[in-house]
Design a protein around this motif. Structure first.
Motif, PDB file in Angstrom:
ATOM      1  N   PHE A  13       1.033  -1.170   0.119  1.00 45.08           N
ATOM      2  CA  PHE A  13       0.505   0.141   0.302  1.00 45.08           C
ATOM      3  C   PHE A  13       1.235   0.943  -0.247  1.00 45.08           C
ATOM      4  CE2 PHE A  13      -3.615  -2.498   2.729  1.00 45.08           C
ATOM      5  CZ  PHE A  13      -3.998  -2.677   1.067  1.00 45.08           C
ATOM      6  N   ALA A  14       2.128   1.489   1.239  1.00 51.00           N
ATOM      7  CA  ALA A  14       2.647   2.227   1.046  1.00 51.00           C
ATOM      8  C   ALA A  14       3.688   2.508  -0.098  1.00 51.00           C
ATOM      9  CB  ALA A  14       4.144   2.559   2.166  1.00 51.00           C
ATOM     10  N   ILE A  15       3.253   1.347  -0.979  1.00 53.49           N
ATOM     11  CA  ILE A  15       4.519   1.933  -2.488  1.00 53.49           C
ATOM     12  C   ILE A  15       3.202   2.721  -2.880  1.00 53.49           C
ATOM     13  CG2 ILE A  15       5.879   0.797  -4.871  1.00 53.49           C
ATOM     14  CD1 ILE A  15       6.736  -1.154  -2.363  1.00 53.49           C
ATOM     15  N   LYS A  16       2.113   1.696  -3.666  1.00 51.25           N
ATOM     16  CA  LYS A  16       1.126   1.884  -4.207  1.00 51.25           C
ATOM     17  C   LYS A  16       0.775   4.462  -4.500  1.00 51.25           C
ATOM     18  CE  LYS A  16      -1.019  -1.985  -5.493  1.00 51.25           C
ATOM     19  NZ  LYS A  16      -1.891  -2.939  -5.382  1.00 51.25           N
ATOM     20  N   MET A  17       0.849   4.035  -3.129  1.00 54.79           N
ATOM     21  CA  MET A  17       0.491   4.881  -2.775  1.00 54.79           C
ATOM     22  C   MET A  17       1.640   6.038  -2.901  1.00 54.79           C
ATOM     23  SD  MET A  17      -1.392   4.604   1.118  1.00 54.79           S
ATOM     24  CE  MET A  17      -1.234   6.392   2.387  1.00 54.79           C
ATOM     25  N   ARG A  18       3.246   5.320  -2.711  1.00 55.14           N
ATOM     26  CA  ARG A  18       4.356   7.000  -2.944  1.00 55.14           C
ATOM     27  C   ARG A  18       4.308   7.418  -2.412  1.00 55.14           C
ATOM     28  NH1 ARG A  18       5.781   8.253  -9.212  1.00 55.14           N
ATOM     29  NH2 ARG A  18       3.827   7.342  -9.628  1.00 55.14           N
ATOM     30  N   ALA A  80      16.261  -1.894   2.718  1.00 54.10           N
ATOM     31  CA  ALA A  80      15.627  -1.487   3.340  1.00 54.10           C
ATOM     32  C   ALA A  80      14.859  -0.793   2.932  1.00 54.10           C
ATOM     33  CB  ALA A  80      16.848  -0.594   4.307  1.00 54.10           C
ATOM     34  N   VAL A  81      13.361  -0.430   3.432  1.00 54.31           N
ATOM     35  CA  VAL A  81      12.535   0.142   3.050  1.00 54.31           C
ATOM     36  C   VAL A  81      11.934   1.281   4.115  1.00 54.31           C
ATOM     37  CG1 VAL A  81      10.130   0.519   2.667  1.00 54.31           C
ATOM     38  CG2 VAL A  81      11.108  -1.432   1.603  1.00 54.31           C
ATOM     39  N   ALA A  82      11.634   2.496   4.070  1.00 48.49           N
ATOM     40  CA  ALA A  82      11.008   3.291   4.788  1.00 48.49           C
ATOM     41  C   ALA A  82       9.318   3.359   4.348  1.00 48.49           C
ATOM     42  CB  ALA A  82      12.426   4.943   5.320  1.00 48.49           C
ATOM     43  N   ILE A  83       8.738   4.057   5.327  1.00 48.14           N
ATOM     44  CA  ILE A  83       7.248   4.279   5.173  1.00 48.14           C
ATOM     45  C   ILE A  83       7.253   5.798   5.640  1.00 48.14           C
ATOM     46  CG2 ILE A  83       5.675   3.290   6.177  1.00 48.14           C
ATOM     47  CD1 ILE A  83       6.716   1.161   4.090  1.00 48.14           C
ATOM     48  N   GLU A  84       6.308   6.468   5.052  1.00 50.16           N
ATOM     49  CA  GLU A  84       6.555   7.416   4.898  1.00 50.16           C
ATOM     50  C   GLU A  84       5.053   8.181   5.429  1.00 50.16           C
ATOM     51  OE1 GLU A  84       7.763   9.486   1.655  1.00 50.16           O
ATOM     52  OE2 GLU A  84       9.693   8.920   2.243  1.00 50.16           O
ATOM     53  N   ASP A  85       4.579   7.297   6.304  1.00 55.21           N
ATOM     54  CA  ASP A  85       2.705   6.938   6.255  1.00 55.21           C
ATOM     55  C   ASP A  85       2.451   7.089   7.020  1.00 55.21           C
ATOM     56  OD1 ASP A  85      -0.362   7.763   4.692  1.00 55.21           O
ATOM     57  OD2 ASP A  85      -0.145   5.711   5.893  1.00 55.21           O
ATOM     58  N   ASN A  86       1.656   7.726   8.167  1.00 56.64           N
ATOM     59  CA  ASN A  86       1.952   7.497  10.087  1.00 56.64           C
ATOM     60  C   ASN A  86       0.671   6.702  10.092  1.00 56.64           C
ATOM     61  OD1 ASN A  86       1.573   8.099  12.630  1.00 56.64           O
ATOM     62  ND2 ASN A  86       0.303   9.465  12.679  1.00 56.64           N
ATOM     63  N   SER A  87      -0.886   6.547   9.118  1.00 55.03           N
ATOM     64  CA  SER A  87      -1.547   5.075   9.401  1.00 55.03           C
ATOM     65  C   SER A  87      -1.164   4.135   9.149  1.00 55.03           C
ATOM     66  CB  SER A  87      -3.108   5.499   8.715  1.00 55.03           C
ATOM     67  OG  SER A  87      -2.870   5.745   7.489  1.00 55.03           O
ATOM     68  N   LEU A  88      -0.099   3.599   7.718  1.00 56.69           N
ATOM     69  CA  LEU A  88       0.061   2.442   7.388  1.00 56.69           C
ATOM     70  C   LEU A  88       1.597   2.431   9.105  1.00 56.69           C
ATOM     71  CD1 LEU A  88       0.743   2.785   3.881  1.00 56.69           C
ATOM     72  CD2 LEU A  88      -0.701   1.497   5.382  1.00 56.69           C
ATOM     73  N   GLY A  89       2.247   3.286   9.053  1.00 55.91           N
ATOM     74  CA  GLY A  89       3.710   2.848  10.131  1.00 55.91           C
ATOM     75  C   GLY A  89       2.726   2.642  11.813  1.00 55.91           C
ATOM     76  N   SER A  90       1.853   3.281  11.610  1.00 54.69           N
ATOM     77  CA  SER A  90       1.640   2.637  13.030  1.00 54.69           C
ATOM     78  C   SER A  90       0.846   1.150  12.594  1.00 54.69           C
ATOM     79  CB  SER A  90       0.286   3.407  13.854  1.00 54.69           C
ATOM     80  OG  SER A  90      -0.644   3.716  12.178  1.00 54.69           O
ATOM     81  N   ALA A  91       0.129   0.755  11.808  1.00 50.32           N
ATOM     82  CA  ALA A  91      -0.382  -0.472  11.602  1.00 50.32           C
ATOM     83  C   ALA A  91       0.490  -1.024  11.569  1.00 50.32           C
ATOM     84  CB  ALA A  91      -1.431  -1.183  10.357  1.00 50.32           C
ATOM     85  N   ILE A  92       1.613  -1.447  10.910  1.00 52.37           N
ATOM     86  CA  ILE A  92       3.249  -2.383  11.163  1.00 52.37           C
ATOM     87  C   ILE A  92       3.844  -2.455  12.201  1.00 52.37           C
ATOM     88  CG2 ILE A  92       5.174  -2.955   9.986  1.00 52.37           C
ATOM     89  CD1 ILE A  92       4.823  -0.933   7.552  1.00 52.37           C
ATOM     90  N   MET A  93       3.991  -1.301  13.240  1.00 51.08           N
ATOM     91  CA  MET A  93       4.256  -1.210  14.581  1.00 51.08           C
ATOM     92  C   MET A  93       3.126  -2.204  14.864  1.00 51.08           C
ATOM     93  SD  MET A  93       6.167   0.268  15.437  1.00 51.08           S
ATOM     94  CE  MET A  93       7.004   0.418  16.818  1.00 51.08           C
ATOM     95  N   GLU A  94       2.256  -2.335  15.307  1.00 50.07           N
ATOM     96  CA  GLU A  94       1.037  -3.040  15.608  1.00 50.07           C
ATOM     97  C   GLU A  94       1.404  -4.377  15.568  1.00 50.07           C
ATOM     98  OE1 GLU A  94      -3.030  -2.196  15.762  1.00 50.07           O
ATOM     99  OE2 GLU A  94      -2.624  -0.209  15.646  1.00 50.07           O
TER     100      GLU A  94
END
Length: 101
Positions: A13-18, A80-94
């Motif tokens: 999703f993060a990749i598709k959202m750029r 390595a991949v960095a996620i720049e979206d807050n909601s996706l980042g917190s979902a991965i953290m969960e």
């Protein structure tokens, strides 16, 4: 047991959202806010140290994943991949926190 299928779909999703940045140097020079950094086993020890130092200095969570990021992103040599979206980042953290319990 870490839920890899959910994490893989969140990265997709993060990749598709750029909202994803690839590679250690790309992450270090990224101008957007990074919420979480994921790296795989194939990342060299020197690069792991650079990445962990960068994440520690910028208060970013850095997580080792047990699947190939190159295969997932369909790009050669992505470790390595960095996620720049807050909601996706917190979902991965969960997903990661559920695994560590």
């Amino acid at each position: 047991m870490i839920n890899t299928t959910k994490i893989k779909s969140y990265i997709g999703f993060a990749i598709k959202m750029r909202k994803a940045t690839f590679g250690v140097e790309g992450i270090k020079t990224c101008r957007h806010k990074i919420y979480i950094v994921l790296y795989d086993e194939s990342l060299a020890e020197n690069s792991r140290k650079k990445l962990s130092d960068f994440c520690a200095n910028n208060n970013i969570k850095c997580v080792l994943v047990n699947f190939s990021l190159s295969e997932l992103t369909k790009r050669s040599n992505v470790k390595a991949v960095a996620i720049e979206d807050n909601s996706l980042g917190s979902a991965i953290m969960e997903c990661v926190e559920v695994q560590s319990e």
